[in-house]
Design a protein around this motif. Structure first.
Motif: not given
Length: 285
Positions: A178-181, A203, A207-208, A210-212, A214-215
């Motif tokens: 996954g992206i965060t990992k 990305a 949605k991806e 948005e997750e990126i 977050e880091s």
């Protein structure tokens, strides 16, 4: 990006290997019929239209083959050329000129084609804040020449290779879980190995993105294979938190529309993998 010293080393290796490949134990065609003391002069004749690239490289090749060769440059790298133009004259040992001829022509023809294609993208993006980038989709063994040509044409270089920037693409993300990992593992790796490398994350959808976001510590988000509307939405979501790059099948016809979505960069492998060599020749005079 790699340092100037690293880049110069790459160019030296290209010249050394190309001469080894082409000349080998000797240019027996020239050795057989041209006396060692024979002197000659040749001109680099332009037989096409475009942007000239590779003159400075040619000077290095001639210098490597024979430091006594004399070159008079008439047209510098980055200038527009027309059929019938003469880019430079080279004078000295006839054997040396012939030994260097094929490498000079092969490099300049391809470099000029890349510079010309790059410049068409640069012109297409004129008036926007978007810059055109190359990729790693280059000819094995001569990447430095091809990326040099992109710069001559007015483009920008992406990372040079796998070692000078981190790019987490779809396969890295999927293999990492996954992206965060993938981002967290990358940060840990860079810290543990005391590496100061920028991180780009690809990305595949909003949605991806948005997750990126977050880091922390992501240098640029690669907005890959998005349509225009989703690209505009992606730029709005990112809102300057990091740089943005559009990629994935972008052509000269679509480049400006992606630029108008507000991305900082557009990357195109076509700059280096889909060009037709400009017609140049080295003629004895």
């Amino acid at each position: 990006m790699i340092s100037k010293a690293q880049f110069e080393k790459e160019i030296d290796l290209i010249i050394e290997n190309a001469i080894r490949e082409d000349v080998g134990s000797g240019d027996h065609s020239s050795l057989a019929c041209i006396p060692a003391e024979a002197k000659g002069k040749a001109k680099l004749l332009v037989k096409d239209k475009g942007i000239l690239a590779g003159v400075d490289f040619a000077l290095q090749v001639f210098g490597y083959v024979d430091p006594n060769l004399k070159i008079e440059v008439l047209i510098k790298d980055g200038r527009t050329i027309e059929r019938g133009d003469i880019a430079f004259y080279v004078e000295g040992s006839s054997q040396s000129i012939l030994k260097a001829e094929r490498l000079v022509l092969n490099a300049m023809q391809r470099m000029s084609a890349i510079a010309t294609k790059t410049n068409t993208f640069v012109q297409k993006l004129e008036g926007t804040n978007t810059k055109i980038l190359d990729t790693r989709k280059t000819t094995p063994g001569i990447r430095a020449l091809e990326k040099w040509a992109v710069k001559i044409g007015g483009g920008e270089n992406h990372r040079f290779a796998l070692y000078d920037m981190v790019m987490l693409k779809d396969n890295h993300i999927d293999f990492a879980g996954g992206i965060t990992k993938a981002i967290n593992k990358t940060k840990d790796y860079l810290k543990a190995n005391q590496l100061d490398l920028k991180i780009i994350v690809e990305a595949r959808n909003l949605k991806e993105i948005e997750e990126i976001l977050e880091s922390e510590g992501v240098y640029r988000i690669l907005i890959d294979n998005f349509n225009y509307e989703d690209t505009r939405q992606a730029v709005k979501l990112i809102n300057g938190k990091c740089l943005t790059e559009s990629s994935g099948g972008i052509t000269l016809d679509t480049a400006r529309k992606y630029a108008e979505c507000g991305v900082d960069y557009i990357s195109s492998g076509a700059l280096t993998h889909s060009v037709y060599n400009l017609d140049l020749s080295l003629k004895a005079i």
